[in-house]
Design a protein around this motif. Structure first.
Motif, mmCIF file in Angstrom:
data_model
loop_
_atom_site.group_PDB
_atom_site.id
_atom_site.type_symbol
_atom_site.label_atom_id
_atom_site.label_comp_id
_atom_site.label_asym_id
_atom_site.label_seq_id
_atom_site.Cartn_x
_atom_site.Cartn_y
_atom_site.Cartn_z
ATOM 1 N N LEU A 1 -0.412 6.314 0.606
ATOM 2 C CA LEU A 1 0.624 7.155 0.010
ATOM 3 C C LEU A 1 0.438 8.606 0.427
ATOM 4 N N TYR B 1 -2.825 3.173 -7.853
ATOM 5 C CA TYR B 1 -3.179 4.275 -6.950
ATOM 6 C C TYR B 1 -4.697 4.371 -6.876
ATOM 7 N N LYS C 1 2.045 -1.657 -4.599
ATOM 8 C CA LYS C 1 3.226 -1.962 -5.386
ATOM 9 C C LYS C 1 3.033 -3.257 -6.172
ATOM 10 N N PRO C 2 3.850 -3.494 -7.190
ATOM 11 C CA PRO C 2 3.735 -4.735 -7.964
ATOM 12 C C PRO C 2 3.891 -5.997 -7.124
ATOM 13 N N ASN C 3 4.617 -5.912 -5.985
ATOM 14 C CA ASN C 3 4.754 -7.078 -5.106
ATOM 15 C C ASN C 3 3.577 -7.222 -4.147
ATOM 16 N N ARG C 4 2.541 -6.372 -4.341
ATOM 17 C CA ARG C 4 1.282 -6.389 -3.584
ATOM 18 C C ARG C 4 1.383 -5.727 -2.220
ATOM 19 N N ASP C 5 2.513 -5.132 -1.875
ATOM 20 C CA ASP C 5 2.575 -4.318 -0.657
ATOM 21 C C ASP C 5 1.599 -3.151 -0.811
ATOM 22 N N TYR D 1 2.261 -0.164 -10.766
ATOM 23 C CA TYR D 1 1.902 0.472 -9.501
ATOM 24 C C TYR D 1 0.464 0.976 -9.601
ATOM 25 N N TYR E 1 -1.693 3.151 -2.133
ATOM 26 C CA TYR E 1 -0.578 2.853 -3.031
ATOM 27 C C TYR E 1 -0.330 1.354 -2.977
ATOM 28 N N ASP F 1 10.559 5.076 -6.644
ATOM 29 C CA ASP F 1 9.761 3.883 -6.353
ATOM 30 C C ASP F 1 8.275 4.147 -6.506
ATOM 31 N N ARG F 2 7.942 5.237 -7.232
ATOM 32 C CA ARG F 2 6.564 5.631 -7.564
ATOM 33 C C ARG F 2 5.797 6.145 -6.361
ATOM 34 N N GLY F 3 6.487 6.383 -5.241
ATOM 35 C CA GLY F 3 5.858 7.020 -4.092
ATOM 36 C C GLY F 3 6.049 8.523 -4.175
#
Length: 230
Positions: free
Chosen positions: A192, A155, A184-188, A153, A182, A227-229
């Motif tokens: 944040l 930031y 995510k690993p899926n690039r979303d 993740y 923010y 979810d690291r948020g």
């Protein structure tokens, strides 16, 4: 009289300490640095980017061995190896699969809205880029600091555009128009944290996020969710 003598002695001692400092040239426009222990010898990885328009372009990641003070330019291979970069904020982490990864913010000169985040695997004197770089005019509009978690993740702090007018205007009116982005690993990618006043340095540690807010002289701690948020 005694107080004056004491003050003079303290000033002399302070000057003596300063005279023992050593200036080490690392390249034009040093911006940020991280401590890298992956080679067995402690070294600094330093982002350098020449900002003076009248001088030749220079944008590289430099490596300074803290034992020998030997300075090297990190070789970039893999994806975007031939990109002209203007590195700014950087962070180094050990990923969950044991790789040493360097995250690099790079600005595109002549296009204030276009910025990239590169992810390099540190391999000795080489930086190997195997992932598609990140870019978003909306969410990475003026990235300054970057940090990442071991599970991927990312930031990023977005700070005011650094013009004389914007700095003065935002400072006087204490505008809270900056964010932490923010990825995510899926690039979303999304914001944040919003409504911040000039966030600068940022650090991920043990599912917490630490953000330096320059204008108010504070470090804010955020506890992140699963979810690291935040």
């Amino acid at each position: 009289m005694y107080n004056i003598i004491v003050i003079c002695c303290l000033i002399i001692c302070h000057i003596t300490e300063l005279s023992q400092a050593q200036k080490i040239y690392v390249g034009p426009g040093p911006e940020d640095m991280v401590l890298d222990k992956s080679t067995g010898n402690d070294r600094l990885l330093i982002s350098c980017s020449e900002r003076q328009k009248k001088k030749p372009h220079f944008g590289e990641i430099m490596a300074l061995d803290l034992t020998t003070l030997k300075l090297d330019t990190m070789k970039r291979i893999g994806l975007y190896a031939n990109d002209t970069i203007n590195p700014h904020g950087i962070d180094i982490i050990k990923s969950n699969d044991g790789k040493i990864l360097l995250y690099v913010i790079s600005h595109v000169k002549g296009n204030d809205k276009l910025n990239y985040i590169y992810v390099y695997e540190v391999m000795g004197d080489t930086l190997n880029c195997t992932k598609k770089r990140f870019s978003s005019e909306k969410y990475l509009w003026n990235p300054n600091g970057v940090t990442a978690s071991p599970d991927g993740y990312i930031y990023v702090t977005n700070e005011y555009y650094l013009t004389k007018f914007s700095i003065l205007f935002n400072w006087l009116f204490k505008r809270k128009n900056c964010q932490v982005t923010y990825i995510k690993p899926n690039r979303d990618i999304s914001f944040l944290i919003e409504k911040l006043q000039a966030p600068n340095g940022i650090l991920y540690k043990d599912n917490k996020l630490y953000v330096v807010i320059t204008r108010i002289g504070k470090v804010i701690e955020y506890v992140l969710s699963e979810d690291r948020g935040s």
